[in-house]
Design an enzyme around this catalytic site. Structure first.
Site, PDB file in Angstrom:
ATOM      1  N   GLU A  65       0.813  -1.210   0.000  1.00 11.62           N
ATOM      2  CA  GLU A  65       0.000   0.000   0.000  1.00 11.62           C
ATOM      3  C   GLU A  65       0.849   1.264   0.000  1.00 11.62           C
ATOM      4  O   GLU A  65       1.927   1.293   0.598  1.00 11.62           O
ATOM      5  CB  GLU A  65      -0.891   0.044   1.250  1.00 11.62           C
ATOM      6  N   LYS A 107       3.564   6.925   2.941  1.00 14.65           N
ATOM      7  CA  LYS A 107       4.188   5.743   3.522  1.00 14.65           C
ATOM      8  C   LYS A 107       3.980   4.575   2.574  1.00 14.65           C
ATOM      9  O   LYS A 107       2.908   4.413   1.996  1.00 14.65           O
ATOM     10  CB  LYS A 107       3.562   5.426   4.890  1.00 14.65           C
ATOM     11  N   THR A 137       5.985  -9.382   8.926  1.00 17.38           N
ATOM     12  CA  THR A 137       4.645  -9.270   8.322  1.00 17.38           C
ATOM     13  C   THR A 137       4.481  -7.893   7.696  1.00 17.38           C
ATOM     14  O   THR A 137       3.955  -7.748   6.589  1.00 17.38           O
ATOM     15  CB  THR A 137       3.568  -9.465   9.405  1.00 17.38           C
ATOM     16  N   GLN A 171       3.490  -4.881  18.815  1.00 19.75           N
ATOM     17  CA  GLN A 171       2.937  -3.577  19.189  1.00 19.75           C
ATOM     18  C   GLN A 171       2.720  -3.435  20.701  1.00 19.75           C
ATOM     19  O   GLN A 171       2.579  -2.316  21.225  1.00 19.75           O
ATOM     20  CB  GLN A 171       1.598  -3.394  18.441  1.00 19.75           C
ATOM     21  N   THR A 225      -4.409  -8.337  18.249  1.00 16.73           N
ATOM     22  CA  THR A 225      -4.089  -9.712  17.880  1.00 16.73           C
ATOM     23  C   THR A 225      -3.921  -9.781  16.363  1.00 16.73           C
ATOM     24  O   THR A 225      -4.292  -8.858  15.645  1.00 16.73           O
ATOM     25  CB  THR A 225      -5.210 -10.668  18.318  1.00 16.73           C
ATOM     26  N   GLY A 264      -8.080  -5.080  14.420  1.00 15.05           N
ATOM     27  CA  GLY A 264      -8.985  -5.180  13.271  1.00 15.05           C
ATOM     28  C   GLY A 264      -8.624  -4.078  12.304  1.00 15.05           C
ATOM     29  O   GLY A 264      -8.935  -2.926  12.547  1.00 15.05           O
ATOM     30  N   ASP A 265      -7.937  -4.425  11.227  1.00  8.31           N
ATOM     31  CA  ASP A 265      -7.416  -3.361  10.376  1.00  8.31           C
ATOM     32  C   ASP A 265      -7.453  -3.694   8.893  1.00  8.31           C
ATOM     33  O   ASP A 265      -6.780  -3.078   8.089  1.00  8.31           O
ATOM     34  CB  ASP A 265      -5.996  -2.982  10.792  1.00  8.31           C
ATOM     35  N   LYS A 274     -11.002  -8.920   8.956  1.00 12.84           N
ATOM     36  CA  LYS A 274     -10.250  -9.064  10.204  1.00 12.84           C
ATOM     37  C   LYS A 274     -10.847  -8.163  11.284  1.00 12.84           C
ATOM     38  O   LYS A 274     -10.702  -6.951  11.252  1.00 12.84           O
ATOM     39  CB  LYS A 274      -8.782  -8.718   9.955  1.00 12.84           C
ATOM     40  N   SER A 292      -9.503   1.667  15.761  1.00 20.51           N
ATOM     41  CA  SER A 292      -8.329   2.239  15.113  1.00 20.51           C
ATOM     42  C   SER A 292      -7.831   1.382  13.955  1.00 20.51           C
ATOM     43  O   SER A 292      -7.619   0.176  14.108  1.00 20.51           O
ATOM     44  CB  SER A 292      -7.214   2.372  16.166  1.00 20.51           C
ATOM     45  N   VAL A 293      -7.655   1.992  12.799  1.00 21.64           N
ATOM     46  CA  VAL A 293      -7.076   1.260  11.661  1.00 21.64           C
ATOM     47  C   VAL A 293      -5.786   1.896  11.157  1.00 21.64           C
ATOM     48  O   VAL A 293      -5.062   1.319  10.354  1.00 21.64           O
ATOM     49  CB  VAL A 293      -8.081   1.140  10.482  1.00 21.64           C
TER      50      VAL A 293
END
Lengths: 348, 348
Positions: free
Chosen positions: B64, B77, B92, B148, B209, B234-235, B239, B300-301
């Site tokens: 991305e 980014k 990852t 994290q 997670t 959850g991002d 997920k 938060s994503v």
């Protein structure tokens, strides 16, 4: 501290190293190689992930990201366009690019792309001319003698066997510069004082001017039968070089119609103006030049796949040379979940 | 050969230099500074050029580009997400970023962003908690003890004065790692053997997670009144970490609704599920926590503006330190029109 693993290091080609690489390979050879890489990618056009460029506009310029992928590699180019920069002693256009491995997501090459874009743009023009210019074309009018003009001339020489280039620019100093730079090229260089003089006897007319308005560098009556027009300078909304009458009489070939209709010469024409996609000419599914009297137009705006081809080429070529340094750009903890531990251990 | 001018050189912060910079500033101070920079940018949210991220998907992951601009600076980014990488000893997620000057289009900073993203993500969570967590919150359940988790714990300590963190992960080795890393932090670290145990007495519940499926890390009956949920994991589409029943009972705060509805916890809810934009809470135009019994959720994503704030911060901080090298990334001919002449002169 342990050293990062090889995969965490990204080869970087600086401007200085790019120049060394060009001279190491030879500029004619490099232009030929770039034509081959671009042609290979245009043959597999359909499998590319094609996105319009992502542009961020301001009052004084634009910054763009041009990403694409063939499913194995992913590439993008960062490029700005700031016409006012020249007056401040800065480049109008600067660029850099990145190639990454789709399977891991890890970058595999970071490189300057200002020089590389000049080379790939010239290679792209020569590739189009190979399929569209009349047989035996050996003379080119080069209208607009800025940063791209010498590269265009050398690419046409390397790929088509161009013998003569007829230079014209509204600024005679630009023409003098181009003539000086091409003095040892083996091309017959003719300095012209008007566009009309430049196009005399030319089978290829390349326009590459910097005017940011709808200009008429070529008027309708200047373009006769049997000519191939290579129009480079019209490359953003509001910037064109050709009179609409020329477009009506020519057969127009483009890279990516969705983008060219916004940025190219054909922005002057209706939304359904007929064009042929160049990749289809290369694969043989569409016809290129069909008779000697036809006027062909390559309405070139530059597309992400051409940069992708150039990035692939540099990745392949730079590998076994000293013309790169390795950048420690990717965090590489021994345990991927222990980024914090890596940070803590660096304190010691 | 003449040296490139200062503007043609781009400061680069490697992973190694980023780690040095973090220790030079101090991690607590850096988290506080990042909160201040992000908060400043959230206050002027409306003037940012906001684009959804540009994603290139493959069977095994995604690459991305996340660009944004405040009209003066432009940042983007590059980030990949490849869950299968961990099993191959690779990250990852890796990231790097670039900041450029909108007026010239010239890049002014290139930096690693794997570490920097971990820091800005933790700072973002702490900033949200500052506005949403119940007064006097001093205990956090940290569910998911991956890369994290330590950053989250330290940010809540630095910004909110957190005193105790209750760690749980389905892999006890991950919890051991986090506990070891936090041993000298001054936090009271409690190792828990179930999510139910972890949330006991916690006013803040952070879920982070790595499951790539609609998981229920928190079930509806686990979440009582007066809790702030900080949902990080959850991002992406498919997920999520929370049972939908929790969302129905909570007031949900998000970064950029257009993106969160696709990627966040609320992807489980109808398209018109009510959310509050966090920037409005920060500017005072929307209410944050309104009573002690309320359940607040920060879904938060991660958004491009947070990276932009982090890039601005590194640009400001690295300037007068030795923690960068200068990359010769931009071609800089004496005469901008004479790129070819620059190339030719390099031959000598």
């Amino acid at each position: 501290m342990t050293q990062p693993s090889a995969k965490a290091l990204v080869p970087f080609v600086s401007v200085d190293n790019m120049m060394r690489l060009v001279h190491h390979i030879g500029i004619d050879q490099m232009l030929q190689d770039l034509v081959a890489y671009i042609e290979e990618d245009f043959r597999r056009w359909e499998l590319f992930d094609k996105t319009p460029r992502v542009a961020s506009h301001s009052d004084v310029g634009v910054i763009e990201l041009m990403p694409t992928s063939d499913g194995e590699a992913y590439g993008f180019k960062y490029v700005n366009g700031h016409p006012k920069n020249t007056a401040e002693g800065l480049q109008t256009v600067t660029a850099f690019g990145l190639l990454a491995d789709v399977y891991t997501g890890y970058p595999v090459l970071l490189t300057e792309m200002t020089l590389l874009t000049a080379l790939r743009t010239a290679a792209m023009s020569a590739l189009a001319a190979k399929y569209l210019a009349p047989k035996g074309a050996d003379t080119m009018a080069m209208i607009g003698n800025g940063a791209q003009s010498e590269f265009q001339s050398l690419a046409m020489q390397a790929i088509l066997g161009l013998k003569s280039v007829r230079l014209y620019d509204k600024d005679p100093a630009a023409t003098q510069k181009a003539a000086r730079n091409l003095a040892d090229s083996g091309l017959d260089v003719v300095i012209c004082s008007s566009p009309e003089e430049a196009i005399q006897g030319a089978q290829i007319i390349t326009t590459c001017t910097a005017d940011k308005q709808n200009a008429k560098i070529l008027t309708d009556n200047m373009v006769g039968a049997g000519v191939h027009i290579n129009a480079i300078g019209g490359d953003c909304p509001g910037k064109t070089e050709l009179a609409p009458g020329i477009l009506s009489r020519a057969d127009t070939f483009v890279e990516y119609p969705e983008q060219t209709r916004i940025e190219g010469e054909i922005q002057q024409m209706p939304a359904d103006f007929p064009v042929t996609e160049l990749w289809q000419v290369i694969t043989g599914s569409a016809q290129g030049r069909r008779d000697p009297a036809q006027i062909t137009l390559f309405d070139s705006v530059g597309f992400a796949i051409e940069d992708f081809s150039a990035l692939r080429y540099i990745r392949d070529k730079v590998r076994d040379t000293p013309y790169h340094i390795d950048l420690d750009m990717l965090a590489d903890p021994d345990d991927p979940r222990d980024l914090f531990g890596m940070l803590q251990r660096a304190k010691a």
